[in-house]
Write a protein that holds these residues in place. Sequence first.
Motif, PDB file in Angstrom:
ATOM      1  N   ASP A 100       0.886  -1.263   0.109  1.00  0.00           N
ATOM      2  CA  ASP A 100      -0.058   0.018  -0.079  1.00  0.00           C
ATOM      3  C   ASP A 100       0.823   1.431   0.044  1.00  0.00           C
ATOM      4  OD1 ASP A 100       0.960  -0.511   2.528  1.00  0.00           O
ATOM      5  OD2 ASP A 100      -0.732   0.190   3.374  1.00  0.00           O
ATOM      6  N   GLY A 158       1.572   1.089   5.268  1.00  0.00           N
ATOM      7  CA  GLY A 158       0.990   2.172   5.820  1.00  0.00           C
ATOM      8  C   GLY A 158       1.794   3.553   5.597  1.00  0.00           C
ATOM      9  N   THR A 208       2.630   6.841   3.429  1.00  0.00           N
ATOM     10  CA  THR A 208       2.162   7.961   2.389  1.00  0.00           C
ATOM     11  C   THR A 208       3.099   8.985   2.467  1.00  0.00           C
ATOM     12  OG1 THR A 208      -0.214   7.473   2.955  1.00  0.00           O
ATOM     13  CG2 THR A 208       0.415   9.553   1.949  1.00  0.00           C
ATOM     14  N   GLU A 245       7.703   2.779   8.196  1.00  0.00           N
ATOM     15  CA  GLU A 245       6.510   1.898   8.057  1.00  0.00           C
ATOM     16  C   GLU A 245       5.410   2.913   8.972  1.00  0.00           C
ATOM     17  OE1 GLU A 245       4.921  -2.192   9.891  1.00  0.00           O
ATOM     18  OE2 GLU A 245       7.208  -1.889  10.144  1.00  0.00           O
ATOM     19  N   GLY A 246       4.216   2.747   8.414  1.00  0.00           N
ATOM     20  CA  GLY A 246       3.330   3.364   9.087  1.00  0.00           C
ATOM     21  C   GLY A 246       3.215   4.922   9.247  1.00  0.00           C
ATOM     22  N   SER A 294       3.580   9.089   7.692  1.00  0.00           N
ATOM     23  CA  SER A 294       2.995  10.142   6.855  1.00  0.00           C
ATOM     24  C   SER A 294       3.961  11.286   6.667  1.00  0.00           C
ATOM     25  CB  SER A 294       1.735  10.525   7.309  1.00  0.00           C
ATOM     26  OG  SER A 294       1.290  11.692   6.288  1.00  0.00           O
ATOM     27  N   PRO A 300       5.449   3.241  12.974  1.00  0.00           N
ATOM     28  CA  PRO A 300       4.189   3.691  12.951  1.00  0.00           C
ATOM     29  C   PRO A 300       3.681   4.542  13.597  1.00  0.00           C
ATOM     30  CG  PRO A 300       4.193   1.147  12.646  1.00  0.00           C
ATOM     31  CD  PRO A 300       5.433   1.616  12.925  1.00  0.00           C
TER      32      PRO A 300
END
Length: 453
Positions: A269, A287, A289, A303-304, A306, A321
């Motif tokens: 993703d 996770g 972006t 990882e995880g 933004s 995360p």
Amino acid sequence: MSAESDLAVIVLAAGKGTRMKSDLHKVLHPIAGRPMLEHLLASVAALAPARQVVVVGSGRDQLETALNGRASLAVQDPQLGTAHAVQQAESALAGFAGDVLILYGDVPFVAADTMRAMLERLHDADEPAVVVLGFTPDDALQYGRVIAVGDRIVKMVEYKDADPEERACNLCNSGLMAVRAADLFALLARVGNDNAQGEYYLPDVVNIALGDGRVCAVVTTEDPDEVAGINSRAELAEAEGRWQQRRRRAAMDDGATLVAPETVWFAWDTRLGRDVLVEPNVVFGPGVTVADGVKIRAFCHIEGASLATGVEVGPYARLRPGAVLEEKAKVGNFVEVKKATMGKGAKANHLSYIGDAEVGAGANIGAGTITCNYDGYFKYKTVIGERAFIGSNSSLIAPVKIGADAIVGAGSAVTRDVGAGELRIVRAEQLVKPGWADRFHDAMKKKKAEKKG
């Protein structure tokens, strides 16, 4: 098919997976950070099936936990072949009168469009009893063969039962089928096990339907990788490699720069914006972006997280995360961020741990700073105000708040809130003893000389 909701899906996942040599069920082994079964179910979801049945054998408890009620489970015990496996779904589909897709949990990358093509062929004017998904690999190996004229099947044959002429055919059976529910279980009931393996073969439903004078058809995928089964760790690694290669190409086609594409590893993703720079040896976990214009330096693990526009990460950084980096924030080498927000333009350039924290816009975190967020039982939060300056080698012992524009002196261990604009220095006063070091060295040199003598 009047609507895609008139669809049931049977996923065969009863194999023991002995070649994996693993306590984890074969179909739960991940590719790009996602179990292979979940890759398949994501494609299935695009067809909005009314019912899903997963046929299980050993490892049922693992699949039950993973599926969490999203599909009915049917148990195949003993395991007497693929036709026998599909039969176990009959009670779960009692009263269902739509179409049935038969898929395999260890064949995870069948596209939704391919499934649709099979269902559409099932409803063509010649009304085939069974539609088989075929493929033409470079080496047909020991796959079952589909003997066909055009797209109409003449015969299905397992490799072990095929004669030399049939083995010369390179149209192979993927094992995937589309059948009307009204036909499926009636045909299965007539399957015998008079073959080299003494098993009940699913492809025999085609031969039985042909014997009844009915049409059966084959839809051929142009991509053999789409139907590649995964039965061993080596095949799992090969599937991972193929997936990653395609994802890297897609990232570059979408406007990201991968300096050394073969060293970048994506999760299923991962989302990258345009003009993102990814240097060598970067790993994305699930996770993540990444917005436009982000620079990710070499040897980072993310990882995880933004990352907003203009962020810079690494080299050698780890984002765990809950990490949120706002516009133009910077996380440098050997910095770890977990469940923390770095505000606009905030910086942690070296050797720091920022966990369970809010770091305000423009704040600067000095080298060696850590947020002490855990007391062995509970986690606590650190809040650092805008434009605050945290000196090197500081320990912020949560829960604690550092006000806007405050300065924490290097080497401080802060246990109480610091007000806006304050200077806080929490360290012992330096002790100076003139000449002490000279006397120490003289004494130790003398002692050493005496031992040698």
